[in-house]
Motif scaffolding. Sequence first.
Motif, PDB file in Angstrom:
ATOM      1  N   ALA A 127       0.855  -1.184   0.000  1.00 25.71           N
ATOM      2  CA  ALA A 127       0.000   0.000   0.000  1.00 25.71           C
ATOM      3  C   ALA A 127       0.892   1.234   0.000  1.00 25.71           C
ATOM      4  CB  ALA A 127      -0.911   0.003   1.224  1.00 25.71           C
ATOM      5  N   ILE A 128       0.484   2.261  -0.763  1.00 24.20           N
ATOM      6  CA  ILE A 128       1.347   3.424  -0.970  1.00 24.20           C
ATOM      7  C   ILE A 128       0.538   4.701  -0.785  1.00 24.20           C
ATOM      8  CG2 ILE A 128       2.894   4.614  -2.580  1.00 24.20           C
ATOM      9  CD1 ILE A 128       3.136   1.914  -4.086  1.00 24.20           C
ATOM     10  N   ARG A 129       0.960   5.530   0.164  1.00 23.47           N
ATOM     11  CA  ARG A 129       0.443   6.894   0.261  1.00 23.47           C
ATOM     12  C   ARG A 129       1.351   7.808  -0.563  1.00 23.47           C
ATOM     13  NH1 ARG A 129       0.082   6.671   6.820  1.00 23.47           N
ATOM     14  NH2 ARG A 129      -1.923   5.589   7.055  1.00 23.47           N
ATOM     15  N   VAL A 130       0.744   8.692  -1.332  1.00 22.22           N
ATOM     16  CA  VAL A 130       1.498   9.574  -2.221  1.00 22.22           C
ATOM     17  C   VAL A 130       1.308  11.015  -1.759  1.00 22.22           C
ATOM     18  CG1 VAL A 130       1.926  10.263  -4.602  1.00 22.22           C
ATOM     19  CG2 VAL A 130       1.091   7.953  -4.103  1.00 22.22           C
ATOM     20  N   PHE A 131       2.418  11.760  -1.633  1.00 21.11           N
ATOM     21  CA  PHE A 131       2.395  13.141  -1.139  1.00 21.11           C
ATOM     22  C   PHE A 131       3.142  14.058  -2.105  1.00 21.11           C
ATOM     23  CE2 PHE A 131       2.390  10.193   2.392  1.00 21.11           C
ATOM     24  CZ  PHE A 131       1.357  10.644   3.200  1.00 21.11           C
ATOM     25  N   ARG A 132       2.926  15.362  -1.897  1.00 17.51           N
ATOM     26  CA  ARG A 132       3.686  16.377  -2.610  1.00 17.51           C
ATOM     27  C   ARG A 132       4.329  17.289  -1.576  1.00 17.51           C
ATOM     28  NH1 ARG A 132       5.440  16.023  -7.772  1.00 17.51           N
ATOM     29  NH2 ARG A 132       6.105  18.066  -8.503  1.00 17.51           N
ATOM     30  N   ALA A 133       5.652  17.336  -1.582  1.00  7.86           N
ATOM     31  CA  ALA A 133       6.390  18.175  -0.628  1.00  7.86           C
ATOM     32  C   ALA A 133       7.571  18.786  -1.353  1.00  7.86           C
ATOM     33  CB  ALA A 133       6.873  17.357   0.572  1.00  7.86           C
ATOM     34  N   ALA A 134       7.722  20.124  -1.243  1.00  6.07           N
ATOM     35  CA  ALA A 134       8.834  20.837  -1.877  1.00  6.07           C
ATOM     36  C   ALA A 134       8.912  20.515  -3.361  1.00  6.07           C
ATOM     37  CB  ALA A 134      10.155  20.500  -1.174  1.00  6.07           C
ATOM     38  N   VAL A 138       6.574  12.359  -2.957  1.00  5.98           N
ATOM     39  CA  VAL A 138       7.103  11.524  -1.877  1.00  5.98           C
ATOM     40  C   VAL A 138       6.151  10.352  -1.696  1.00  5.98           C
ATOM     41  CG1 VAL A 138       7.696  11.421   0.572  1.00  5.98           C
ATOM     42  CG2 VAL A 138       8.176  13.508  -0.744  1.00  5.98           C
ATOM     43  N   ARG A 139       6.722   9.165  -1.567  1.00  4.62           N
ATOM     44  CA  ARG A 139       5.903   7.966  -1.412  1.00  4.62           C
ATOM     45  C   ARG A 139       6.201   7.292  -0.081  1.00  4.62           C
ATOM     46  NH1 ARG A 139       4.019   4.719  -6.500  1.00  4.62           N
ATOM     47  NH2 ARG A 139       3.126   6.457  -7.672  1.00  4.62           N
ATOM     48  N   GLU A 140       5.129   6.898   0.575  1.00  5.56           N
ATOM     49  CA  GLU A 140       5.189   6.216   1.872  1.00  5.56           C
ATOM     50  C   GLU A 140       4.594   4.828   1.637  1.00  5.56           C
ATOM     51  OE1 GLU A 140       3.579   8.671   5.040  1.00  5.56           O
ATOM     52  OE2 GLU A 140       2.523   6.923   5.837  1.00  5.56           O
ATOM     53  N   CYS A 141       5.456   3.815   1.567  1.00  2.00           N
ATOM     54  CA  CYS A 141       5.052   2.478   1.128  1.00  2.00           C
ATOM     55  C   CYS A 141       5.070   1.496   2.298  1.00  2.00           C
ATOM     56  CB  CYS A 141       5.992   1.975   0.031  1.00  2.00           C
ATOM     57  SG  CYS A 141       6.241   3.142  -1.326  1.00  2.00           S
ATOM     58  N   TYR A 142       4.022   0.691   2.384  1.00  6.77           N
ATOM     59  CA  TYR A 142       3.907  -0.298   3.459  1.00  6.77           C
ATOM     60  C   TYR A 142       3.906  -1.708   2.870  1.00  6.77           C
ATOM     61  CZ  TYR A 142       2.730   3.575   6.530  1.00  6.77           C
ATOM     62  OH  TYR A 142       2.776   4.738   7.252  1.00  6.77           O
TER      63      TYR A 142
END
Length: 836
Positions: A127-134, A138-142
């Motif tokens: 499972a992957i949360r996808v973000f936008r920073a700077a 950015v991906r947060e993968c579990y």
Amino acid sequence: MARRICRTLRRAVDREPRARQDTAPWLCYPMTADDVRHDLSRYDLVLSAEHLQDRSFLLGNRAGFTLYLPASTQHRDATLHGSKWYGASGFGQSFLEGFVIWVEVDGAPISLDRTCQTGFVMRLDEAIRVFRAAEQEVRECYFVPNGVQAVVLSLEGDLAFEVRPEFEMRYYQAFNHEFSSYGAEQHGDCLLVHNRVTDAGPLKEVMDFYGAIGTILPSTVELIPEGERLIHKTYLKDEAREKAIESVYIETGHEVSDEAPIWNRYSTQVYSPARFRARGPMTLVCAFGTTEDAARTGLAQVRSGLASMRVEKRAIIAHELTEGVVETGVQQVDDAYAHAITRFNDCLVARDAVVHASGEELQHFNAIFAGNKYFMDAWKRDENISLRALLETNDFETVRAILDSTWQFQDERTGRLPQIIRAGESLVYYSSDGTLWALHRLFEYTRQSGDTSLLQQKLSIVQHFFRASLPFVQCGLLPSGGIVDPNYLWETWEDTPFTPRDGYPVEIELLWLTVLAEFSTLIDDPTVAGEMRETLQQGRTTFEQFYADDYLYDSLDYDWRPRRILTPNGYLAFDLEYPLPSELERGMVLLARDQLAGRRGVRSLAPRDWPAVFPPAFLDDPRSHHEKNMASFGIYNYHRGIEWQWFNAALVNGELLHGDVNHAYRPYTYSLVDGVLHDAGMGGLSELYDEHGQLGADFQAWSMAALIESVHRFAGITVDAAAKTIRVAPWIPAEWPYLRLRRRVNDLRFDLCYEPNQPSGHRLQLHPFTGESDGYTVALGVPLEDGRKIHAAVLNGRSVSVGEWTYDQIRPGAGWQKAWLIVPLSGDIDLQVTSV
């Protein structure tokens, strides 16, 4: 005729062309695990930020350990998660609350939460949360590796990351009330976290918790001062649920609880002793166990073998999708099926696990847990209902292992198997249906697999059940309620004081009469076998007292008075193939469309009967329901009007027998497909569905099994290994361009490919490819609507005469019948039919 072929079939045809006697392309080539493994991404569910509210995901290690988290987190740490049930947990133990993560941009920390989240990707293996920073993605993968109690968090992005793991080490059905036993120490590049609970469950057991945490590549670990490690949490969704239940106490006249434990507790403290810092990409591993050595070993295994663990996970998923393949040509259906079967196998089926229950350690334990959240237990009723999913997907080896674990710990007096195996509790035997379901599944496994050794191994336990049950029998029926405890009257699946049903519940008698018929010829004690046959004959006569004009009464009380309410319980007759009058069955199907078919599941009580069981003050309250859709208020109406999805498969069977294919599909099957893709748990189906949406566990085993079984029902396949017979009678919804699936009988595997050419054509292909097919016969069924008859048929290039076909008797009120052709299974079958 064969213009619509799924992608995997096209690849197979391109790879292995084979000459056929006819000119039409051959569709049915065996799909391999490699075909699927290289294309798992085709099942990815991709969600944008605006579709993440109330969505969740579940990952598992195939041995009873799961990670359950929301797709999106709140900005404030104190309300990071909406529910107390989020986190990582194993059998009876919660370990991890979650993670708080920051990225550093221009020297300032930015929290990775819903305020900067742009999307979410649910893959079959992660499972992957996808973000936008700077201005960076950015991906947060579990990821959860198989066989290890561990969570892998991978952060992708060329930025500096800071991660603060938060631990909630507790007995899973209670909050901790003191926190002084928590501790944490740094050992080189490993952080060790531990806790001890000394009063877990009714048995007041001691539980030890250990976590070993470390990164794959070098990182900085900063221990947080002792006084700052406990973080207060408030679970806003749980708080709202408590207030909703309490708000109708006056109208119901009862101060009742929710069905969940600690339902009215929504604040606690969690333990967060350290921060990890590293430049991305960064991978953090949290491994858990009941001993320090188990946690440390788990961490070492993942650190050294993560790459191979990812490959293994994908290979097993591909194998199970291949063995249990279903393809319809409708992407939503195929995606939902793939996710449901993967979540079911990875998260709810525990294979070769080690669990501590009832004061002892159980090695090599195999089970199906009832669901996630507070249902991570082996409820024997739920387990054996759900076992049909593994039978349908040809996993006979796992079915055998689970049945082997199921058939133990028998109660001497009643012959029953335990109601539930749960950490911190003694075994209890209140369930009147769990053992009956286990018997039926043991019979089905033996018939489909051809393996009689398990039945022989368990035969003494089976015989004792019948020997112990027969003295309780009255007029051929098996009573329920007050059998173990005279005050415990709610022994069925409707297990609350508001639905006692003491006497003779309809589904108990359907199960009882079914297993009498199945086992009366298998019992080797002639006296018991003779009593079973006599009881069956008498019971079938007595069962006619359940007959109403167009439904079955829900139950008879101990004085043989019928409880005349309409519930879905009698519809299990369609699952069990219990012989009822055709006119009654047709009436049941039609009545269900109006009274029981809900928006997602099947109503547990028909709206027409609500006034018979609820006070006017409750029904007059606009919060209680809207039209035929009832709102849930805890156990007060838990089994009275709320929709349950595990009944859907029975209604699919009923429609395919006495209704029509599109009614089997739209209200009972596609509703589940929609739930898997669009309700809370991605890839799952919830326990309940009420006026406001899904409720209970987001991933409930028997609900997910209902989808798996329902999709397979459209193939119309039944097998008997001992008789060496296969029946294949596909009938598919108009929306499906084709149906392709795999089935197994004994060691014989065969692929079925079916494609209708409306309104008059059918093409059915069957390809056996493993095991011995000699001696098998296949009955090929073709659905014919509106009075049509076979006009012409070609079997493997040979014309089939009209006289070779037989026809089912047209059922009352049905506008269709089936034509049958029986042939030996001597190789590939290619049947093309036209009708007039």
